[in-house]
Design a protein around this motif. Structure first.
Motif, short mmCIF file in Angstrom:
data_model
loop_
_atom_site.label_atom_id
_atom_site.label_comp_id
_atom_site.label_asym_id
_atom_site.label_seq_id
_atom_site.Cartn_x
_atom_site.Cartn_y
_atom_site.Cartn_z
N LEU A 143 3.47 2.60 12.41
CA LEU A 143 2.62 2.27 11.28
C LEU A 143 3.41 1.57 10.18
N PHE A 144 2.78 0.59 9.55
CA PHE A 144 3.40 -0.16 8.45
C PHE A 144 2.45 -0.12 7.27
N LYS A 145 2.97 0.26 6.11
CA LYS A 145 2.13 0.38 4.92
C LYS A 145 2.63 -0.57 3.83
N VAL A 146 1.70 -1.22 3.17
CA VAL A 146 2.03 -2.18 2.12
C VAL A 146 1.28 -1.80 0.85
N ILE A 147 2.00 -1.72 -0.27
CA ILE A 147 1.38 -1.42 -1.55
C ILE A 147 1.71 -2.54 -2.53
N PRO A 148 0.75 -3.41 -2.83
CA PRO A 148 0.97 -4.45 -3.84
C PRO A 148 0.96 -3.82 -5.23
N GLU A 149 2.10 -3.83 -5.90
CA GLU A 149 2.21 -3.24 -7.22
C GLU A 149 1.85 -4.24 -8.32
N GLN A 150 2.18 -5.50 -8.09
CA GLN A 150 1.95 -6.50 -9.13
C GLN A 150 1.87 -7.89 -8.53
N GLY A 151 1.02 -8.73 -9.11
CA GLY A 151 0.95 -10.13 -8.72
C GLY A 151 -0.19 -10.44 -7.78
N GLU A 152 -0.72 -11.64 -7.91
CA GLU A 152 -1.77 -12.13 -7.03
C GLU A 152 -1.47 -13.57 -6.66
N PRO A 153 -1.85 -13.98 -5.46
CA PRO A 153 -1.65 -15.39 -5.08
C PRO A 153 -2.58 -16.29 -5.86
N ALA A 154 -2.23 -17.56 -5.92
CA ALA A 154 -3.08 -18.54 -6.60
C ALA A 154 -4.39 -18.71 -5.83
N THR A 155 -5.38 -19.28 -6.47
CA THR A 155 -6.67 -19.52 -5.82
C THR A 155 -6.49 -20.36 -4.56
N GLY A 156 -7.06 -19.89 -3.46
CA GLY A 156 -6.93 -20.59 -2.20
C GLY A 156 -5.63 -20.34 -1.47
N ARG A 157 -4.82 -19.41 -1.99
CA ARG A 157 -3.54 -19.08 -1.36
C ARG A 157 -3.52 -17.60 -1.00
N ASP A 180 -4.91 -6.85 -3.71
CA ASP A 180 -5.59 -5.97 -4.64
C ASP A 180 -5.72 -4.54 -4.15
N ARG A 181 -5.13 -4.22 -3.01
CA ARG A 181 -5.23 -2.86 -2.50
C ARG A 181 -4.12 -2.63 -1.47
N GLU A 182 -3.80 -1.36 -1.24
CA GLU A 182 -2.81 -1.05 -0.23
C GLU A 182 -3.41 -1.21 1.16
N SER A 183 -2.54 -1.41 2.14
CA SER A 183 -3.02 -1.55 3.51
C SER A 183 -2.09 -0.81 4.46
N LEU A 184 -2.67 -0.25 5.50
CA LEU A 184 -1.93 0.48 6.52
C LEU A 184 -2.37 -0.05 7.87
N PHE A 185 -1.40 -0.47 8.69
CA PHE A 185 -1.77 -1.03 9.98
C PHE A 185 -0.68 -0.75 11.01
N GLU A 186 -1.06 -0.85 12.25
CA GLU A 186 -0.12 -0.62 13.36
C GLU A 186 0.53 -1.93 13.77
N ILE A 187 1.84 -1.88 14.03
CA ILE A 187 2.54 -3.06 14.49
C ILE A 187 2.98 -2.85 15.94
N THR A 188 3.28 -3.92 16.62
CA THR A 188 3.67 -3.82 18.03
C THR A 188 5.08 -3.26 18.15
N PRO A 189 5.41 -2.65 19.28
CA PRO A 189 6.78 -2.16 19.48
C PRO A 189 7.82 -3.27 19.35
N GLU A 190 7.46 -4.48 19.72
CA GLU A 190 8.40 -5.60 19.62
C GLU A 190 8.74 -5.90 18.16
N ILE A 191 7.74 -5.87 17.28
CA ILE A 191 8.00 -6.09 15.87
C ILE A 191 8.72 -4.89 15.26
N ALA A 192 8.33 -3.69 15.67
CA ALA A 192 8.98 -2.48 15.16
C ALA A 192 10.48 -2.50 15.45
N ALA A 193 10.86 -3.05 16.58
CA ALA A 193 12.28 -3.10 16.95
C ALA A 193 13.09 -4.00 16.02
N LEU A 194 12.42 -4.89 15.30
CA LEU A 194 13.10 -5.81 14.39
C LEU A 194 13.38 -5.20 13.02
#
Length: 234
Positions: A143-157, A180-194
């Protein structure tokens, strides 16, 4: 990993002030309060001492220049601009490295919870401080979790995350992340190894993500994954 406890607001503000994580307006408002609130000054002194103690025990190791060159060359197509070099510059100073770890431990308690127990972390902060993203990886379920604490991309980005393994020849995308929100998702074993020994980066991309499978926009921030438990033990 022990249960996280919510930090009182003024204590958290004092820690953020010491770590220079407040924006300009918040910092000025906090400094105005410092003049009239001795209890707040005591909190600032407390966190200064806490973070200084963390810095004492950090090994004085500087990342190899070849690692920096390889990462920036891979992520930017061989054009490593001067404005991106700051991220590796602070890693050369153990005190600042400790501050980054401390910031993660204090201000990202949501990375730890009943269903998510991360072992590796990364803190992405852009040079101007406008973008701040916390990330954690748990081998339990990949599992990989991301929490955006600050900042937003420009419009269309959009913000897109990339992982570069220690021996990898090219970065691998973790996908576009919501700002604008945290996300939790599963990554592949190949990416996890990196991830163990690897590096995390965030780039500015078109709204749907990079169309090429490699970063096409500016690299906003870079950080090596670290094990925060090493700092808790001290």
């Amino acid at each position: 990993m022990s249960d996280q406890q919510e930090i009182p607001e003024d204590e958290a503000l004092a820690a953020e002030y010491v770590l220079r994580l407040l924006d300009v307006d918040a910092e000025q408002a906090f400094e105005a309060r410092l003049k009239n609130e001795p209890e707040l000054r005591e909190l600032v002194q407390f966190w200064e001492a806490e973070f200084a103690a963390l810095a004492v025990d950090v090994p004085e190791e500087v990342p190899s220049p070849s690692i920096r060159s390889k990462l920036l060359a891979e992520l930017s197509g061989g054009q490593a601009s001067a404005k991106r070099s700051w991220t590796w510059g602070w890693l050369a100073f153990p005190g600042l490295a400790a501050v980054a770890v401390a910031a993660f431990l204090v201000f990202s308690p949501m990375l730890s919870g009943p269903a998510f127990d991360p072992t590796l972390h990364a803190t992405l902060i852009s040079q101007d401080g406008a973008v701040h993203i916390e990330a954690g990886y748990s081998p339990d379920g990949n599992l990989f979790k991301v929490i955006p604490e600050q900042g937003e991309p420009a419009t269309g980005r959009a913000f897109e995350l990339w992982v570069l393994g220690a021996e990898a020849q090219a970065p691998v995308s973790l996908g576009v992340i919501p700002a604008d929100r945290e996300s939790l998702f599963e990554i592949t074993p190949e990416i996890a190894a990196l991830i163990d020994g690897g590096t995390l980066a965030v780039s500015d991309e078109p709204e749907g993500g990079s169309p090429t499978g490699a970063p096409t926009g500016a690299i906003l921030a870079v950080d090596e994954f670290f094990d925060a438990d090493l700092f808790r033990s001290g």
